[in-house]
Design a protein around this motif. Structure first.
Motif, PDB file in Angstrom:
ATOM      1  N   MET A  11       0.760  -1.237   0.018  1.00 53.12           N
ATOM      2  CA  MET A  11      -0.006  -0.109  -0.185  1.00 53.12           C
ATOM      3  C   MET A  11       0.803   1.526   0.281  1.00 53.12           C
ATOM      4  SD  MET A  11      -3.318  -0.503  -0.496  1.00 53.12           S
ATOM      5  CE  MET A  11      -3.844   1.202  -0.026  1.00 53.12           C
ATOM      6  N   VAL A  12       1.869   1.306   0.687  1.00 49.11           N
ATOM      7  CA  VAL A  12       3.353   3.031   0.931  1.00 49.11           C
ATOM      8  C   VAL A  12       4.189   2.066   0.864  1.00 49.11           C
ATOM      9  CG1 VAL A  12       3.314   4.430   2.337  1.00 49.11           C
ATOM     10  CG2 VAL A  12       1.779   4.213   1.950  1.00 49.11           C
ATOM     11  N   ASP A  13       4.855   1.986   0.269  1.00 50.33           N
ATOM     12  CA  ASP A  13       6.652   1.875   0.068  1.00 50.33           C
ATOM     13  C   ASP A  13       7.389   3.369   1.046  1.00 50.33           C
ATOM     14  OD1 ASP A  13       9.068   0.358  -0.070  1.00 50.33           O
ATOM     15  OD2 ASP A  13       8.998  -0.015  -2.198  1.00 50.33           O
ATOM     16  N   LEU A  14       7.896   2.844   2.255  1.00 54.22           N
ATOM     17  CA  LEU A  14       8.447   4.443   2.264  1.00 54.22           C
ATOM     18  C   LEU A  14       9.988   4.276   2.231  1.00 54.22           C
ATOM     19  CD1 LEU A  14       7.034   4.237   6.409  1.00 54.22           C
ATOM     20  CD2 LEU A  14       6.259   5.744   4.355  1.00 54.22           C
ATOM     21  N   THR A  15      10.108   2.839   2.047  1.00 52.27           N
ATOM     22  CA  THR A  15      11.449   2.995   1.739  1.00 52.27           C
ATOM     23  C   THR A  15      12.732   3.355   0.611  1.00 52.27           C
ATOM     24  OG1 THR A  15      11.437   0.608   0.558  1.00 52.27           O
ATOM     25  CG2 THR A  15      11.586   0.543   2.932  1.00 52.27           C
ATOM     26  N   GLU A  16      10.989   3.185  -0.551  1.00 49.75           N
ATOM     27  CA  GLU A  16      11.878   4.080  -2.096  1.00 49.75           C
ATOM     28  C   GLU A  16      11.495   5.011  -1.020  1.00 49.75           C
ATOM     29  OE1 GLU A  16       9.848   2.928  -6.160  1.00 49.75           O
ATOM     30  OE2 GLU A  16       9.228   1.069  -4.716  1.00 49.75           O
ATOM     31  N   LEU A  18      12.905   6.900   1.340  1.00 49.48           N
ATOM     32  CA  LEU A  18      14.123   7.354   1.767  1.00 49.48           C
ATOM     33  C   LEU A  18      14.416   7.516   1.040  1.00 49.48           C
ATOM     34  CD1 LEU A  18      15.136   7.599   4.499  1.00 49.48           C
ATOM     35  CD2 LEU A  18      15.458   5.479   5.465  1.00 49.48           C
ATOM     36  N   THR A  19      15.234   6.173   0.094  1.00 50.48           N
ATOM     37  CA  THR A  19      16.117   6.208  -0.716  1.00 50.48           C
ATOM     38  C   THR A  19      16.876   7.928  -1.436  1.00 50.48           C
ATOM     39  OG1 THR A  19      15.062   5.538  -2.724  1.00 50.48           O
ATOM     40  CG2 THR A  19      15.951   4.088  -1.748  1.00 50.48           C
ATOM     41  N   PHE A  20      15.589   8.421  -1.593  1.00 49.12           N
ATOM     42  CA  PHE A  20      15.879   9.952  -2.129  1.00 49.12           C
ATOM     43  C   PHE A  20      16.254  10.922  -1.193  1.00 49.12           C
ATOM     44  CE2 PHE A  20      13.239  13.608  -3.910  1.00 49.12           C
ATOM     45  CZ  PHE A  20      13.928  13.870  -5.420  1.00 49.12           C
ATOM     46  N   ILE A  21      15.683  10.626  -0.191  1.00 51.86           N
ATOM     47  CA  ILE A  21      15.902  11.646   1.056  1.00 51.86           C
ATOM     48  C   ILE A  21      16.626  11.238   2.178  1.00 51.86           C
ATOM     49  CG2 ILE A  21      14.125  13.554   0.154  1.00 51.86           C
ATOM     50  CD1 ILE A  21      11.977  12.381   2.878  1.00 51.86           C
ATOM     51  N   ARG A  22      17.011  10.601   1.724  1.00 52.64           N
ATOM     52  CA  ARG A  22      18.001   9.990   2.891  1.00 52.64           C
ATOM     53  C   ARG A  22      19.422  10.733   3.619  1.00 52.64           C
ATOM     54  NH1 ARG A  22      19.808   4.900   4.680  1.00 52.64           N
ATOM     55  NH2 ARG A  22      18.359   3.914   2.664  1.00 52.64           N
TER      56      ARG A  22
END
Length: 374
Positions: A11-16, A18-22
């Motif tokens: 439903m939601v992928d928070l890991t993707e 995070l890769t953008f704003i880690r």
């Protein structure tokens, strides 16, 4: 299109995301570690000001959760035992739960069939001499009909709390929700459109007296150390969560734009075969959830699951039929539109990094199901 590059679509992928704003998040978190300030510090103050500015409110007060934001708002308005607060039965439990927690009585009003938001006409019918406030929910990210709700509140001298926990950034007639009523409440639960790395929330208001009350109530009723003017609670937004949110707030409009793109793509491909979310110019939608409606909801959910696609029901049991609210005396059939929606609505995956390839796979799976069950 077949499923070839992923195990499952959540439903939601928070890991993707995070890769953008880690890196900027880690930098901000390191600042907090190095500062030695972990509660009610500089980052929290920055967040309060920046969110208030973004919403268009004068004041912001960080809290430990969106649920606490709702409860603190009720307490600041001196709402408690003997008071009624009108709200929707079709939302997450915390909305009515906060009303009950302060000792007031949740009074439900039915919803609009197209927006799933509380129906102003139903609100007006529910008003009694005990009614003190209306708690409006901007459900799924869709703005409620605030013009009518504010008219009713003015006519009956009621306070308005906006539960905007799913709707940060949503506009109504050019104003962002959370800045229209007396108080706005926001949740930064990780899966929200603006999500922390844990629980966090925030209150907005334009009224200085409410700002001072809530600021004290969230810190044990104290605005001066060891001096307590009221019995409050421990609901302070910690610095680590504020650091994360400051970074994410910078990207929020970009992420909301991506959500709207995905929502438009769903609607373009599905609206002829099932009921898709209503979108109106004056009542914006920022799609915390993208929910469709159909009679064969459970069958579609099963097919999606078998195809490696998550879905969710928001919400399967209306609040007036929850056992926790049996004491209110409501019965099945009291709010037929909410009850109908609870049997027919299904949330589809939506998040800023949802790829066209994954979305096409979801759309094709749904279209194949509908073609075989039409």
């Amino acid at each position: 299109m077949t499923q070839i590059e992923w195990d499952r679509i959540p439903m939601v992928d928070l890991t993707e995301e995070l890769t953008f704003i880690r890196e900027p998040i880690l930098d901000k978190m390191t600042d907090v570690v190095d500062s030695g300030q972990y509660i009610l510090g500089e980052k929290g103050e920055q967040l309060e000001k920046q969110v208030a500015d973004y919403i268009g409110s004068t004041y912001g007060i960080g809290t430990a959760s969106g649920t606490d934001a709702l409860e603190l708002s009720l307490k600041a308005l001196a709402i408690g035992p003997g008071d009624d607060v009108i709200t929707t039965p079709f939302t997450f439990f915390a909305t009515a739960g906060a009303i009950a927690q302060v000792g007031a009585r949740p009074v439900f009003a039915d919803i609009e069939k197209d927006t799933y938001n509380i129906d102003p006409a139903s609100i007006e019918k529910a008003i009694t001499q005990n009614t003190k406030a209306i708690m409006v929910v901007h459900l799924y990210g869709k703005a409620a009909n605030m013009q009518e709700i504010m008219r009713i509140a003015d006519n009956y001298d009621l306070r308005v709390i906006e539960d905007a926990c799913q709707a940060i950034g949503t506009e109504y007639n050019g104003k962002r929700v959370g800045s229209i009523g007396d108080i706005g409440c926001f949740s930064f639960f990780p899966s929200k459109n603006l999500g922390a790395f844990g629980d966090a929330g925030l209150v907005t208001t334009n009224q200085p007296e409410l700002y001072e009350k809530i600021r004290g109530l969230r810190n044990h009723g104290s605005t001066k150390k060891y001096h307590h003017s009221a019995i409050g609670m421990n609901s302070r937004l910690d610095e680590m969560q504020a650091a994360v949110l400051l970074v994410k707030l910078y990207y929020l409009d970009i992420f909301l734009h991506k959500r709207k793109e995905s929502a438009n793509r769903y609607t373009e491909n599905l609206h002829r075969l099932l009921k898709t979310p209503a979108v109106a110019q004056e009542q914006e939608h920022t799609f915390h959830q993208y929910c469709v409606e159909l009679a064969e909801r459970d069958e579609l959910a099963s097919v999606l699951d078998q195809s490696g696609i998550d879905s969710a029901i928001y919400y399967p049991v209306p609040l007036h039929l929850q056992p926790a609210f049996d004491y209110l005396g409501y019965q099945k059939g009291d709010f037929p539109i909410a009850e109908r929606a609870a049997k027919r609505i299904l949330g589809l995956p939506i998040y800023p990094m949802l790829s066209f390839q994954k979305q096409d796979y979801i759309i094709n799976t749904i279209n194949n199901f509908l073609a075989n069950n039409g």
